[in-house]
Write a protein that holds these residues in place. Structure first.
Motif, PDB file in Angstrom:
ATOM      1  N   ILE A   1       0.868  -1.181   0.000  1.00  0.00           N
ATOM      2  CA  ILE A   1       0.000   0.000   0.000  1.00  0.00           C
ATOM      3  C   ILE A   1       0.904   1.229   0.000  1.00  0.00           C
ATOM      4  N   VAL A   2       0.700   2.101  -0.988  1.00  0.00           N
ATOM      5  CA  VAL A   2       1.394   3.386  -0.980  1.00  0.00           C
ATOM      6  C   VAL A   2       0.350   4.414  -0.565  1.00  0.00           C
ATOM      7  N   SER A   3       0.548   5.019   0.595  1.00  0.00           N
ATOM      8  CA  SER A   3      -0.453   5.920   1.155  1.00  0.00           C
ATOM      9  C   SER A   3       0.082   7.349   1.121  1.00  0.00           C
ATOM     10  N   ASP A   4      -0.404   8.107   0.155  1.00  0.00           N
ATOM     11  CA  ASP A   4       0.013   9.495   0.004  1.00  0.00           C
ATOM     12  C   ASP A   4      -0.787  10.330   1.010  1.00  0.00           C
ATOM     13  N   GLU A   5      -0.121  10.729   2.094  1.00  0.00           N
ATOM     14  CA  GLU A   5      -0.789  11.448   3.185  1.00  0.00           C
ATOM     15  C   GLU A   5      -0.209  12.856   3.338  1.00  0.00           C
ATOM     16  N   VAL A   6       0.107  13.486   2.198  1.00  0.00           N
ATOM     17  CA  VAL A   6       0.759  14.805   2.292  1.00  0.00           C
ATOM     18  C   VAL A   6      -0.132  15.858   2.951  1.00  0.00           C
ATOM     19  N   TYR A   7      -1.458  15.663   2.914  1.00  0.00           N
ATOM     20  CA  TYR A   7      -2.364  16.631   3.565  1.00  0.00           C
ATOM     21  C   TYR A   7      -2.784  16.134   4.947  1.00  0.00           C
ATOM     22  N   ASP A   8      -1.919  15.355   5.604  1.00  0.00           N
ATOM     23  CA  ASP A   8      -2.322  14.703   6.865  1.00  0.00           C
ATOM     24  C   ASP A   8      -2.786  15.673   7.948  1.00  0.00           C
ATOM     25  N   GLU A   9      -2.275  16.898   7.933  1.00  0.00           N
ATOM     26  CA  GLU A   9      -2.679  17.855   8.974  1.00  0.00           C
ATOM     27  C   GLU A   9      -3.781  18.793   8.485  1.00  0.00           C
ATOM     28  N   LEU A  10      -4.274  18.569   7.275  1.00  0.00           N
ATOM     29  CA  LEU A  10      -5.282  19.480   6.707  1.00  0.00           C
ATOM     30  C   LEU A  10      -6.635  18.809   6.617  1.00  0.00           C
ATOM     31  N   TYR A  11      -7.313  18.730   7.743  1.00  0.00           N
ATOM     32  CA  TYR A  11      -8.637  18.106   7.776  1.00  0.00           C
ATOM     33  C   TYR A  11      -9.574  19.028   8.545  1.00  0.00           C
ATOM     34  N   PHE A  12     -10.873  18.922   8.245  1.00  0.00           N
ATOM     35  CA  PHE A  12     -11.833  19.859   8.845  1.00  0.00           C
ATOM     36  C   PHE A  12     -12.800  19.173   9.791  1.00  0.00           C
ATOM     37  N   GLU A  13     -12.810  17.851   9.774  1.00  0.00           N
ATOM     38  CA  GLU A  13     -13.668  17.144  10.724  1.00  0.00           C
ATOM     39  C   GLU A  13     -12.747  16.254  11.569  1.00  0.00           C
ATOM     40  N   GLU A  14     -13.014  14.941  11.546  1.00  0.00           N
ATOM     41  CA  GLU A  14     -12.142  14.048  12.316  1.00  0.00           C
ATOM     42  C   GLU A  14     -10.769  13.902  11.663  1.00  0.00           C
ATOM     43  N   ALA A  15      -9.749  13.716  12.482  1.00  0.00           N
ATOM     44  CA  ALA A  15      -8.405  13.501  11.933  1.00  0.00           C
ATOM     45  C   ALA A  15      -8.377  12.182  11.156  1.00  0.00           C
ATOM     46  N   PRO A  16      -7.705  12.161   9.990  1.00  0.00           N
ATOM     47  CA  PRO A  16      -7.637  10.904   9.231  1.00  0.00           C
ATOM     48  C   PRO A  16      -6.811   9.844   9.974  1.00  0.00           C
ATOM     49  N   THR A  17      -7.133   8.581   9.723  1.00  0.00           N
ATOM     50  CA  THR A  17      -6.345   7.491  10.309  1.00  0.00           C
ATOM     51  C   THR A  17      -5.109   7.266   9.438  1.00  0.00           C
ATOM     52  N   PRO A  18      -3.902   7.320  10.005  1.00  0.00           N
ATOM     53  CA  PRO A  18      -2.726   6.972   9.195  1.00  0.00           C
ATOM     54  C   PRO A  18      -2.788   5.476   8.849  1.00  0.00           C
ATOM     55  N   LEU A  19      -2.710   5.177   7.569  1.00  0.00           N
ATOM     56  CA  LEU A  19      -2.856   3.778   7.138  1.00  0.00           C
ATOM     57  C   LEU A  19      -1.822   2.851   7.750  1.00  0.00           C
ATOM     58  N   ARG A  20      -0.619   3.410   7.997  1.00  0.00           N
ATOM     59  CA  ARG A  20       0.441   2.540   8.554  1.00  0.00           C
ATOM     60  C   ARG A  20       0.052   1.957   9.903  1.00  0.00           C
ATOM     61  N   GLN A  21      -0.871   2.644  10.617  1.00  0.00           N
ATOM     62  CA  GLN A  21      -1.281   2.094  11.917  1.00  0.00           C
ATOM     63  C   GLN A  21      -2.069   0.806  11.743  1.00  0.00           C
ATOM     64  N   LEU A  22      -2.770   0.673  10.601  1.00  0.00           N
ATOM     65  CA  LEU A  22      -3.572  -0.530  10.363  1.00  0.00           C
ATOM     66  C   LEU A  22      -2.760  -1.647   9.718  1.00  0.00           C
ATOM     67  N   ALA A  23      -1.750  -1.277   8.937  1.00  0.00           N
ATOM     68  CA  ALA A  23      -0.976  -2.307   8.214  1.00  0.00           C
ATOM     69  C   ALA A  23       0.490  -1.917   8.133  1.00  0.00           C
ATOM     70  N   PRO A  24       1.179  -1.875   9.296  1.00  0.00           N
ATOM     71  CA  PRO A  24       2.570  -1.400   9.285  1.00  0.00           C
ATOM     72  C   PRO A  24       3.484  -2.272   8.442  1.00  0.00           C
ATOM     73  N   GLU A  25       3.093  -3.535   8.238  1.00  0.00           N
ATOM     74  CA  GLU A  25       3.985  -4.457   7.527  1.00  0.00           C
ATOM     75  C   GLU A  25       4.004  -4.225   6.023  1.00  0.00           C
ATOM     76  N   ARG A  26       2.995  -3.475   5.485  1.00  0.00           N
ATOM     77  CA  ARG A  26       2.937  -3.340   4.020  1.00  0.00           C
ATOM     78  C   ARG A  26       2.675  -1.909   3.554  1.00  0.00           C
ATOM     79  N   THR A  27       2.634  -0.945   4.495  1.00  0.00           N
ATOM     80  CA  THR A  27       2.285   0.427   4.093  1.00  0.00           C
ATOM     81  C   THR A  27       3.514   1.320   4.015  1.00  0.00           C
ATOM     82  N   PHE A  28       3.611   2.031   2.900  1.00  0.00           N
ATOM     83  CA  PHE A  28       4.599   3.090   2.738  1.00  0.00           C
ATOM     84  C   PHE A  28       3.830   4.411   2.820  1.00  0.00           C
ATOM     85  N   THR A  29       4.123   5.225   3.827  1.00  0.00           N
ATOM     86  CA  THR A  29       3.431   6.511   3.970  1.00  0.00           C
ATOM     87  C   THR A  29       4.288   7.606   3.362  1.00  0.00           C
ATOM     88  N   VAL A  30       3.669   8.447   2.558  1.00  0.00           N
ATOM     89  CA  VAL A  30       4.379   9.578   1.968  1.00  0.00           C
ATOM     90  C   VAL A  30       3.893  10.862   2.630  1.00  0.00           C
TER      91      VAL A  30
END
Ligand code: GLN
Length: 374
Positions: free
Chosen positions: A189-218
């Motif tokens: 999983i390539v998870s492009d999270e460049v807007y991770d701090e730019l949300y207006f409701e609930e904070a997004p879940t970082p995908l790596r927390q759900l699948a650390p063994e296969r997620t690359f966070t950008v």
């Protein structure tokens, strides 16, 4: 095309973002096209950058300046050995394409898509497979279509959340289903999270927390700290893979600008401690609402984003290049984000990372243009 260059140079076409910025300049237009902030970066970043020049001036290791890897690990709550610093998120995504897939492989992604995903997959020799999002009164992800797009050749799922251009954020449940699919088919999983701090409701879940063994966070300092030209991005890799990914990027940029890495290392904890991101969110929320209310007042259908600094809207009967010339407002045509399917009729993306008076001027110009056309 001039003789002698490789046919892959058909990918060298000017991007829609560069093109609209160039036209905006040429015609004196308000630029709500390319997503870069009109505000300067915060003083704590500028001062750190000025201090670093003359001190941190030579190559850093390709994997990144150690103190920036530490600062990122602290901020993102990950192990420093899993962090790679890149020259912006664009290089991060490119290094991942090079490291993860090649000829014969397929990469599943959603459509509309951010422009670099397809050329980067193709440069690596892989085939992008696009799963359309549905647009009704809001953007909706179709996870059964995602599942149907997976074949024995699929190598990775490429996601963007908060999502450019739709502004949507994948729910925790959607991410859990995506992770289940990735596990079932053994995909990266390539998870492009460049807007991770730019949300207006609930904070997004970082995908790596759900699948650390296969997620690359950008991630991106340019997006977080309002300095898109600094070109400091990062990747969080699954355990033990960071040196391999860093080893790929040593053949392109080798390292990101050393003093700017040092500046970002200093700025990240300050931003967190001083509440910079929550101030940014409330400032963007009011600019989002200013733009949305203004457009809705003209009878334009707006799809309010949950995150990012982009808003999508339907302007039937408008053409972006005519608009920039005649109304002097630059926006991005929806078609720029579609390759396999037609874009929804009249869809445009507008960036609201601009000063409120620029947004107001754009609204005035749009209103005048639309009322004359009607
Ligand atoms: N991410 C920005 C956008 O979507 C800029 C992209 C670019 O020009 N590389 O507008």
């Amino acid at each position: 095309m001039p003789a002698g260059l490789h046919p892959r140079t058909h990918l060298s076409k000017e991007s829609i973002f560069s093109r609209m910025s160039r036209l905006a300049q040429q015609f004196g237009a308000v630029n709500l096209g390319q997503g870069f902030p009109s505000n300067p970066p915060p003083a704590f970043l500028l001062e750190a950058a000025r201090r670093a020049i003359g001190v941190v001036d030579q190559y850093t290791p390709p994997i990144g300046l150690p103190r920036l890897r530490e600062a990122l690990a602290e901020d993102l709550q990950v192990a420093p050995e899993n962090v790679v610093v890149t020259a912006g998120a664009t290089e991060a995504l490119h290094a991942l394409a090079e490291a993860l897939y090649g000829p014969g492989d397929e990469v599943v992604m959603f459509e509309p898509y951010f422009d670099v995903y397809i050329p980067q997959a193709r440069l690596a020799g892989a085939t992008p497979v696009l799963v359309p999002m549905r647009l009704e009164d809001r953007w909706q992800v179709d996870l059964s279509a995602l599942e149907a797009a997976i074949t024995p050749r699929t190598k990775a799922i490429l996601l963007n959340s908060p999502y450019n251009p739709t502004g949507s954020i994948f729910s925790h449940e959607d991410l859990e289903r995506i992770v289940a699919l990735a596990r079932q088919h053994d995909l990266w999983i390539v998870s492009d999270e460049v807007y991770d701090e730019l949300y207006f409701e609930e904070a997004p879940t970082p995908l790596r927390q759900l699948a650390p063994e296969r997620t690359f966070t950008v991630g991106s300092a340019g997006k977080r700290l309002e300095a898109t030209g600094y070109r400091v991005g990062w990747i969080v890799t699954p355990p033990a893979l960071a040196p391999l990914v860093a080893g790929m990027r040593q053949w392109s940029s080798f390292c990101s600008a050393a003093p700017l890495q040092a500046a970002v290392a200093e700025a990240l904890p300050v931003a967190r401690r001083e509440g910079f991101y929550s101030a940014l969110r409330s400032s963007y929320r009011s600019r989002r609402d200013l733009l949305a209310r203004g457009l809705e007042g003209m009878g334009i259908q707006v799809f309010l984003p949950q995150g990012t600094y982009f808003l999508t809207a339907k302007f039937p009967g408008i053409e972006a290049e005519t608009l920039v010339r005649e109304a002097r407002v630059a926006i991005i045509p929806g078609a720029a984000f579609y390759a396999d399917h037609p874009a929804p009729e009249g869809l445009f993306r507008l960036a609201f990372c601009k000063k409120p008076d620029e947004i107001e001027l754009a609204l005035e110009r749009l209103e005048r243009y639309i009322s004359v056309k009607r």
